[in-house]
Design an enzyme around this catalytic site. Structure first.
Site, mmCIF file in Angstrom:
data_model
loop_
_atom_site.group_PDB
_atom_site.id
_atom_site.type_symbol
_atom_site.label_atom_id
_atom_site.label_comp_id
_atom_site.label_asym_id
_atom_site.label_seq_id
_atom_site.Cartn_x
_atom_site.Cartn_y
_atom_site.Cartn_z
ATOM 1 N N GLU A 266 -11.248 -4.251 -2.502
ATOM 2 C CA GLU A 266 -10.365 -3.220 -3.032
ATOM 3 C C GLU A 266 -10.213 -3.413 -4.529
ATOM 4 O O GLU A 266 -9.593 -4.376 -4.979
ATOM 5 C CB GLU A 266 -8.995 -3.318 -2.351
ATOM 6 C CG GLU A 266 -9.040 -3.232 -0.850
ATOM 7 C CD GLU A 266 -7.873 -3.966 -0.193
ATOM 8 O OE1 GLU A 266 -6.713 -3.627 -0.460
ATOM 9 O OE2 GLU A 266 -8.128 -4.912 0.584
ATOM 10 N N HIS B 96 -9.771 1.697 0.801
ATOM 11 C CA HIS B 96 -9.653 0.574 1.721
ATOM 12 C C HIS B 96 -10.728 0.591 2.817
ATOM 13 O O HIS B 96 -10.446 0.328 3.994
ATOM 14 C CB HIS B 96 -8.259 0.553 2.342
ATOM 15 C CG HIS B 96 -7.765 -0.807 2.706
ATOM 16 N ND1 HIS B 96 -8.435 -1.632 3.590
ATOM 17 C CD2 HIS B 96 -6.680 -1.509 2.309
ATOM 18 C CE1 HIS B 96 -7.765 -2.766 3.722
ATOM 19 N NE2 HIS B 96 -6.693 -2.721 2.947
ATOM 20 N N HIS C 144 0.809 -1.227 0.000
ATOM 21 C CA HIS C 144 0.000 0.000 0.000
ATOM 22 C C HIS C 144 0.844 1.281 0.000
ATOM 23 O O HIS C 144 0.566 2.224 0.737
ATOM 24 C CB HIS C 144 -0.946 -0.005 1.199
ATOM 25 C CG HIS C 144 -2.003 -1.084 1.138
ATOM 26 N ND1 HIS C 144 -2.456 -1.626 -0.043
ATOM 27 C CD2 HIS C 144 -2.705 -1.725 2.125
ATOM 28 C CE1 HIS C 144 -3.385 -2.525 0.213
ATOM 29 N NE2 HIS C 144 -3.549 -2.624 1.511
HETATM 30 C C1 GLA Z 1 -4.833 -5.389 2.305
HETATM 31 C C2 GLA Z 1 -3.880 -6.502 2.325
HETATM 32 C C3 GLA Z 1 -4.041 -7.269 3.581
HETATM 33 C C4 GLA Z 1 -3.886 -6.393 4.773
HETATM 34 C C5 GLA Z 1 -4.830 -5.248 4.671
HETATM 35 C C6 GLA Z 1 -4.597 -4.271 5.791
HETATM 36 O O1 GLA Z 1 -6.111 -5.848 2.175
HETATM 37 O O2 GLA Z 1 -4.015 -7.346 1.204
HETATM 38 O O3 GLA Z 1 -3.081 -8.292 3.617
HETATM 39 O O4 GLA Z 1 -2.585 -5.903 4.832
HETATM 40 O O5 GLA Z 1 -4.657 -4.590 3.444
HETATM 41 O O6 GLA Z 1 -4.547 -4.898 7.022
#
Ligand code: GLA
Length: 404
Positions: free
Chosen positions: A365, A225, A151
Site C-alpha cells: 500500500e 488495498h 483506513h
Molecule cells: C492494512 C493494515 C493491516 C490490516 C489490513 C486489513 O494493511 O495495516 O493491519 O488491517 O490493512 O486487514
C-alpha cells in the site's frame, strides 16, 4: 504537504459533474448505467448486483493489447480480478477477491475487514486514538481498530458507491471514479471531492492516479488495498515470493501498530528488503516488531530524491519463482505499507473456491506514513483548500524467464 500543481479551477462545493468534466483524460462514452455499445474498445460493462439501498453496482472489464484483464466495480473502487500471464503465457488471476457483491457485503466479510482490492480513504492506515488537531481544533474519528482509526473509519471510501466513467486515451483504457465525501464524514473536516483514475496501459501497467480537493484544511492519505498472490489467487502462501523494497529505513510501531515516531534503519533487521529476499525467510525470527505486526505490517520509508520527493520512483519489486511473474511498484508517495496477510485465517473463501488462509496474499500500500497528523517529523498529509492533493502509483506486470 506539497502537492503537485494541477489546473483544476474548482472551488468549494464541487459537483461530481464538475470533477468528471475536469478529467485530464478523454471520456469516450459509457458511464454508470451507460449502454455498453457506447463503451470504448477494450471495456465491457455489466451489472454487479444491487446495494441494500437499491443502488446498482456496475462492473467494468478492461482488457489491454496483451490480454491482461482487470475487472473493477464502482462499489469501493474494488479491483475484483486481474489476470496476467506467467512466463509461459498462461493466464492467472493474481488478486484476492470475490465474484459476487454479496460476498463483499456479508457480515463475515465486514467482521474480518480485509479491504480486498478496495480504494482506501480518507486516511489510509492508522490514526492514533482516532484523534488529530488542525490549527488548534481537535477532531475525533470513530475508532475501528482497537483504540485507533484504520483506513478512514467505520465506513471508509472502500464502502462507497463511486461514480464511474470508462474512458480510453493514448495511455490506455480505464475508469475514472469520483466520490464527494461530505464535510464531517467519519469525523473529518471539509467536503472532499475525490477522483481516482485506474488506467490499464498496453505496456502492462496499472496506473492509479489520485486527486482530491477539500473545502477545509484536512489530512488526506489515499491508497489501494489489493492483495496479490503472483502464483494465482487461491494458492495458499506468498511466503516464497521474493521481495525487494527501495527503503533503507522503516517506521517501527507500538503494539497497536501506531508508529513510535522513530525512523529506524532496516539494516541488520528482518525488515531489510534492500536486495531480493524471500518473504518467509525471516518471519520465524524473534523480533518485537514482527511480533507486534503478527508478521510484516509496517511502513517502509522509501528512498526518494530529496530535490523532487514527489517524483514517481521505484518502491518495490516482487518475483514469484515458479510462475516467473514479476510485480513492480512505483509511486510518488513517501511510504509503502508491506502487509503479509497476517489476519487472513481461512474464513473467507475466494473466487476459485479456496479459503484465503494465513499469508495467502500480500498488500503493498503506497501511502504517507501512518498517524502522520500526529507526527510532526513525518511528511505532512495536510491538504489546504487552495491546493489539489495528487498522488500516483504504478503496478507493473512482467515475467522473468531465466529462473531455475
Ligand atoms: C492494512 C493494515 C493491516 C490490516 C489490513 C486489513 O494493511 O495495516 O493491519 O488491517 O490493512 O486487514
Amino acid at each position: 504537504m506539497k502537492h503537485l500543481a494541477f489546473s483544476w479551477s474548482m472551488g468549494v462545493g464541487l459537483s461530481l459533474a464538475t470533477i468528471a468534466a475536469g478529467s485530464a483524460v478523454a471520456a469516450t462514452g459509457g458511464g454508470s448505467g451507460g449502454m455498453s455499445s457506447m463503451l470504448p474498445a477494450g471495456i465491457e460493462q455489466s451489472g454487479f448486483g444491487t446495494l441494500p439501498d437499491g443502488r446498482s453496482v456496475e462492473c467494468y472489464t478492461i482488457t489491454n493489447a496483451n490480454g491482461i484483464e482487470m475487472r473493477v466495480i464502482n462499489y469501493g473502487g474494488i479491483i475484483l480480478s486481474l489476470e496476467t500471464p506467467d512466463r509461459y503465457g498462461r493466464m492467472d488471476d493474481i488478486v484476492l477477491g470475490f465474484d459476487s457483491l454479496g460476498d463483499y457485503l456479508s457480515p463475515t466479510y465486514r467482521q474480518a475487514n480485509p479491504y480486498f482490492g478496495a480504494l482506501i480513504g480518507r486516511y489510509g492506515n492508522r490514526i492514533a486514538d482516532g484523534r488529530f488537531a488542525v490549527d488548534g481544533q481537535t477532531y475525533q474519528l470513530p475508532t475501528n481498530d482497537g483504540p485507533n482509526t484504520l483506513h478512514g473509519g467505520n465506513e471508509g471510501f472502500n464502502q462507497k458507491l463511486w461514480n464511474a466513467q470508462p474512458f480510453s486515451s493514448s495511455d490506455g483504457r480505464g475508469v475514472v471514479m469520483t466520490y464527494t465525501s461530505p464535510d464531517g464524514e467519519q469525523g473529518f473536516p471539509g467536503e472532499l471531492a475525490t477522483r481516482v483514475t485506474y488506467t490499464l496501459t498496453d505496456d502492462d501497467a496499472l496506473v492509479i492516479d489520485y486527486r482530491a480537493r477539500t473545502s477545509k484544511t484536512t489530512p488526506v492519505n489515499l491508497t489501494q488495498h489489493s492483495y496479490f498472490n503472483l502464483a494465482g489467487e487461491g494458492n495458499p502462501s506468498i511466503l516464497d515470493h521474493q521481495l525487494t523494497i527501495n527503503a533503507s529505513a522503516y517506521t517501527p510501531v507500538d503494539e497497536t501498530l501506531i508508529p513510535t515516531g522513530e525512523i529506524a534503519p532496516v539494516a541488520g533487521t528482518p525488515f531489510d528488503f534492500q536486495t531480493p529476499t524471500t518473504i518467509g525467510s525471516r518471519l520465524g525470527q524473534r523480533d518485537t516488531q514482527l511480533a507486534y505486526g503478527k508478521g510484516y505490517d509496517h511502513n517502509f520509508v522509501l528512498i526518494k530524491n530529496a530535490a523532487a520527493p514527489q517524483t514517481l520512483t521505484r518502491a518495490a519489486r516482487v518475483v514469484e519463482p515458479n510462475s516467473g511473474r514479476v510485480l513492480e511498484v512505483e509511486t510518488t508517495e513517501p511510504g509503502l505499507q508491506f502487509y503479509s496477510g497476517n489476519f487472513l485465517d481461512g474464513t473467507l473463501v475466494g473466487k476459485s473456491g479456496q479459503p484465503y488462509v494465513l499469508r495467502s496474499g500480500l498488500a503493498l500500500e503506497t501511502q504517507h506514513f501512518p498517524n502522520s497528523p500526529n507526527q510532526s517529523n513525518f511528511p505532512s498529509t495536510r491538504v489546504e483548500p487552495d491546493e489539489t492533493y495528487h498522488s500516483q502509483t504504478v503496478y507493473r506486470f512482467s515475467t522473468e524467464d531465466n529462473l531455475p
